[in-house]
Design a protein around this motif. Structure first.
Motif, PDB file in Angstrom:
ATOM      1  N   GLU B 125       6.423  36.242 -27.930  1.00 32.12           N
ATOM      2  CA  GLU B 125       7.409  36.260 -29.012  1.00 32.12           C
ATOM      3  C   GLU B 125       8.311  35.038 -28.949  1.00 32.12           C
ATOM      4  O   GLU B 125       8.651  34.458 -29.966  1.00 32.12           O
ATOM      5  CB  GLU B 125       8.280  37.512 -28.907  1.00 32.12           C
ATOM      6  CG  GLU B 125       7.579  38.758 -29.371  1.00 32.12           C
ATOM      7  CD  GLU B 125       8.560  39.851 -29.745  1.00 32.12           C
ATOM      8  OE1 GLU B 125       9.651  39.869 -29.136  1.00 32.12           O
ATOM      9  OE2 GLU B 125       8.232  40.658 -30.619  1.00 32.12           O
ATOM     10  N   TYR B 127       7.578  32.175 -27.697  1.00 27.68           N
ATOM     11  CA  TYR B 127       6.811  31.000 -28.107  1.00 27.68           C
ATOM     12  C   TYR B 127       6.739  30.919 -29.626  1.00 27.68           C
ATOM     13  O   TYR B 127       6.893  29.861 -30.213  1.00 27.68           O
ATOM     14  CB  TYR B 127       5.382  31.054 -27.552  1.00 27.68           C
ATOM     15  CG  TYR B 127       5.289  30.912 -26.062  1.00 27.68           C
ATOM     16  CD1 TYR B 127       6.338  30.362 -25.329  1.00 27.68           C
ATOM     17  CD2 TYR B 127       4.155  31.318 -25.365  1.00 27.68           C
ATOM     18  CE1 TYR B 127       6.257  30.237 -23.959  1.00 27.68           C
ATOM     19  CE2 TYR B 127       4.071  31.192 -23.992  1.00 27.68           C
ATOM     20  CZ  TYR B 127       5.118  30.660 -23.296  1.00 27.68           C
ATOM     21  OH  TYR B 127       5.021  30.541 -21.948  1.00 27.68           O
ATOM     22  N   PHE B 128       6.483  32.049 -30.240  1.00 27.79           N
ATOM     23  CA  PHE B 128       6.376  32.057 -31.698  1.00 27.79           C
ATOM     24  C   PHE B 128       7.731  31.763 -32.340  1.00 27.79           C
ATOM     25  O   PHE B 128       7.799  31.145 -33.390  1.00 27.79           O
ATOM     26  CB  PHE B 128       5.844  33.407 -32.195  1.00 27.79           C
ATOM     27  CG  PHE B 128       4.343  33.510 -32.165  1.00 27.79           C
ATOM     28  CD1 PHE B 128       3.594  33.177 -33.279  1.00 27.79           C
ATOM     29  CD2 PHE B 128       3.689  33.924 -31.028  1.00 27.79           C
ATOM     30  CE1 PHE B 128       2.205  33.270 -33.258  1.00 27.79           C
ATOM     31  CE2 PHE B 128       2.303  34.022 -30.988  1.00 27.79           C
ATOM     32  CZ  PHE B 128       1.555  33.694 -32.104  1.00 27.79           C
ATOM     33  N   ALA B 129       8.799  32.227 -31.707  1.00 26.37           N
ATOM     34  CA  ALA B 129      10.130  32.070 -32.305  1.00 26.37           C
ATOM     35  C   ALA B 129      10.690  30.667 -32.096  1.00 26.37           C
ATOM     36  O   ALA B 129      11.698  30.308 -32.688  1.00 26.37           O
ATOM     37  CB  ALA B 129      11.088  33.099 -31.718  1.00 26.37           C
TER      38      ALA B 129
END
Ligand SMILES: Nc1ncnc2c1ncn2[C@@H]1O[C@H](COP(=O)(O)OP(=O)(O)O)[C@@H](O)[C@H]1O
Ligand SMILES: [Mg+2]
Lengths: 345, 306
Positions: B125, B127-129
């Motif tokens: 999460e 990394y995605f954020a």
């Protein structure tokens, strides 16, 4: 540095008709059932609600990790579904019980790694990490391995991670979950100090601790079953339930006991408080009146009884009262056990 | 706002907190130049490779497991071949296979499951954020694994060569380097693709790799020239980067060996590797972005929502 909030800056958060349904097995779960919300730049905003209310779901949509099923959400004007790249540059998030990173790294190394994800130049990253480690009060643990940190230390480090990129909007999802009183206090102070340092910084905090929301938030939305039940400042919310006036009265003695007051006009109820001590000439009574003006009758009645008033205080309703009134039930402030530690690269 | 006691720590930190990289307003701060975007991706790549390399240095126990164990497996085959009185050239084949398998194992065991592990940890999460491209994370993972495996491969190669007296004969040094680099690119391209796919498939994918690992070793010709397998070997060369890379390396570092026959020339194999690199990397890119869409749609970026 200051932000000119007077200029045409769009709302920090604007949410309209937001719904989120999870397509789970036996039947779908409606986590958000139509939410409308606007948070101003620079606001400290709280979402207060019991477990399962939909708080985390809303945060995940706002942090671009989850798509809305329908409706719209924007961060400083950027759409969460189509402009996630922009949003990711100016926000950060920290959740309670977060176990992110790699246990084998030291606090310093782990934080540095995260600076690199936000485009800080390598040396600038180390400098920023060292400053922030001091600022969150982890100087003694800076060279300690992440896997050996206590829950409270771990959360301080997570907070430092959330501040590495100087976000304009910070999302905190139950940041004090499972922490002891002192550690929770430390995190709250930290957030307040960080926010106050630059005007325009916005914080969205979710919590199921009433006192936390009351202390930190300028405005609060009370949520349950994916809906916002009420929005307002803590004071506004409390006034909603304050249809009756509640007083605490202390007298030296009270002939006839509490019933002698309960009979008076305008008095809804009168009851002896648990900490009354007639032996010590101290009788405490909780009074519920239809309105403040009814106090006059009580005072003159006391004169007639020969009682001397030692103290008289108006009792404020708490957010808990607001919640119970809105939701029709209270929620226990239980804490969940933290997720076990254990990480590798 | 509540009264907070003004102590030393608070006075110090107000200056730290007043720092604002984010410019004077959020709208401007969200606008990055192409250059900033590229720098962010480059740094994220290094950032993600960092814990792998750091961890390796910190836990010297890896030396034992990562070097001694493969050395022992290689040794076992050496003894078997010696007992069977196989041609001495086969010892060299085994040693080279043992060294290169370090990369293969790293790709299949560590890289493939990495994103899945990151998800269970809550890192995915974050990394995605964060603002970087996810390919930077995948490449960072690959580079980190590559550094670690290179040391291991080199160690196995050097130790086995000395212990078993393998002699190499190289005619085309440049091609050796090119083929080696391409083998790694194709292998880690596959690793990036597997990492994305495993995230999508979860547990089942792990069982599948477990089941496939030995057969894949066999058809890749870990311990003998893959040309011996005929049509099966040809199939392996067309699909498995480990098989092609190993065969090409054998042809190049044991130049003039009569046993390596029935496979394409190293030049052609280099082209196959190049093709694989491109295909795997593009597929990895497509898959990871597709997964982002799917996961945001389904709500499966983390498993900690309960
Ligand atoms: N990823 C998910 N998949 C399926 N159901 C989910 C998921 N996340 C949350 N839910 C469900 O949605 C509802 C709201 O959850 P959540 O947003 O986590 O609430 P809160 O944070 O207020 O406790 C709950 O019923 C929860 O079980
Ligand atoms: Mg939650």
């Amino acid at each position: 540095m200051s932000v000119d909030t007077g200029s045409a800056l769009p709302p920090a958060i604007s949410v309209a008709g937001l719904r989120r349904v999870y397509e789970t097995k036996p039947q779908p779960v409606v986590a958000l059932a139509g939410v409308d919300l606007e948070v101003r730049p620079g606001e400290f905003f709280g979402l207060l609600g019991p477990n399962g209310a939909g708080k985390t779901t809303l945060i995940k949509i706002l942090t671009t990790l989850l798509l809305p099923t329908s409706g719209e959400a924007r961060i400083f004007g950027f759409d969460v579904s189509t402009e996630s790249n922009r949003i990711r540059r100016i926000m950060n998030m920290v959740a309670g019980g977060e176990q992110s990173g790699y246990g084998i790294l030291t606090v310093r190394e782990q934080l540095w790694m995260f600076t690199q994800f936000y485009g800080l130049e390598a040396r600038e990253g180390w400098r920023r990490v060292d400053e922030l480690i001091e600022a969150v009060g982890m100087g003694d643990q800076r060279l300690q391995r992440v896997s050996t940190l206590s829950t409270g230390q771990r959360q301080k480090m997570n907070m430092a991670r959330g501040l590495l990129n100087d976000p304009w909007i910070l999302f905190l999802d139950e940041p004090t979950l499972g922490l002891d009183v002192a550690a929770a206090r430390g995190i709250r102070d930290l957030v307040l100090a960080w926010k106050a340092a630059v005007p325009g910084r916005t914080v969205l905090l979710t919590t199921h601790y009433m006192a936390e929301a009351d202390e930190l938030c300028e405005r609060i939305a009370i949520v349950d079953h994916g809906r916002i039940l009420a929005i307002g400042t803590p004071d506004e919310l409390k006034k909603r339930v304050q249809r009756e006036s509640i007083f605490r009265l202390e007298v030296d003695h009270l002939d006839g006991g509490a019933p002698s007051l309960a009979r008076l006009p305008g008095v809804v109820s009168a009851s002896l408080a648990a900490d009354s001590d007639p032996e010590q000439q101290r009788v405490a009574v909780n009074l519920v009146l239809t309105e403040d003006a009814a106090l006059g009758a009580v005072v003159s009645a006391l004169g007639g009884l020969g009682s001397q008033i030692l103290a008289l205080r108006k009792s404020e309703p708490t957010l808990e009262d607001v919640f119970v009134e809105l939701v029709g039930r209270g929620f226990s402030e239980e804490t969940e056990p933290p997720v076990p530690v254990g990480a590798e690269a | 706002m509540s009264a907070i006691p003004v102590d030393r720590a608070r006075v110090d930190r107000s200056a730290v907190f007043a720092h604002s990289r984010g410019g004077t307003d959020p709208r401007t701060a969200a606008r990055w130049t192409r250059r900033q975007v590229a720098a962010n991706n480059m740094r994220a790549l290094i950032g993600r490779a960092y814990p792998r390399v750091r961890g390796m240095v910190r836990e010297p126990s890896w030396l034992f497991f990562e070097i001694l164990l493969p050395f022992l497996t290689t040794s076992a085959f050496v003894f078997v071949y010696r007992a069977l009185q196989a041609p001495e050239a086969y010892i060299g084949f085994v040693v080279l296979g043992g060294a290169l398998s370090a990369f293969w194992l790293n790709v299949v065991w560590m890289m493939a499951g990495q994103l899945y592990w990151e998800k269970s940890q809550g890192n995915l999460e974050l990394y995605f954020a964060a603002p970087m491209n996810l390919m930077a994370i995948l490449l960072g993972m690959a580079i980190g694994g590559l550094v670690m495996s290179s040391l291991r491969a080199a160690a196995v190669l050097v130790i086995s060569t000395l212990v078993y007296g393998v002699t190499f004969s190289v005619d085309q040094w440049l091609l050796v380097v090119v083929v080696f680099v391409l083998t790694l690119s194709a292998l880690y391209g596959l690793g990036m693709m597997l990492a994305s796919l495993f995230l999508l498939w979860g547990r089942e994918a792990f069982h599948m790799t477990n089941v496939l690992i030995e057969p894949v070793y066999f058809v890749s010709g870990l311990n003998f020239p893959v040309g011996r397998l005929g049509a099966l070997g040809a199939l392996a060369i067309a699909t498995l980067p480990f098989a092609v890379g190993l065969d090409a390396m054998r042809q190049l570092v044991f130049a003039g060996q009569p046993y390596i026959t029935g496979t394409p020339s190293p030049e052609l194999e280099a082209l196959i590797l190049l093709g694989m690199t491109i295909v795997f990397t593009l597929l990895a890119r497509w898959t990871i972005h597709r997964i982002e869409r799917i996961a945001r749609h389904r709500g499966t970026l983390s498993i900690r929502w309960q």
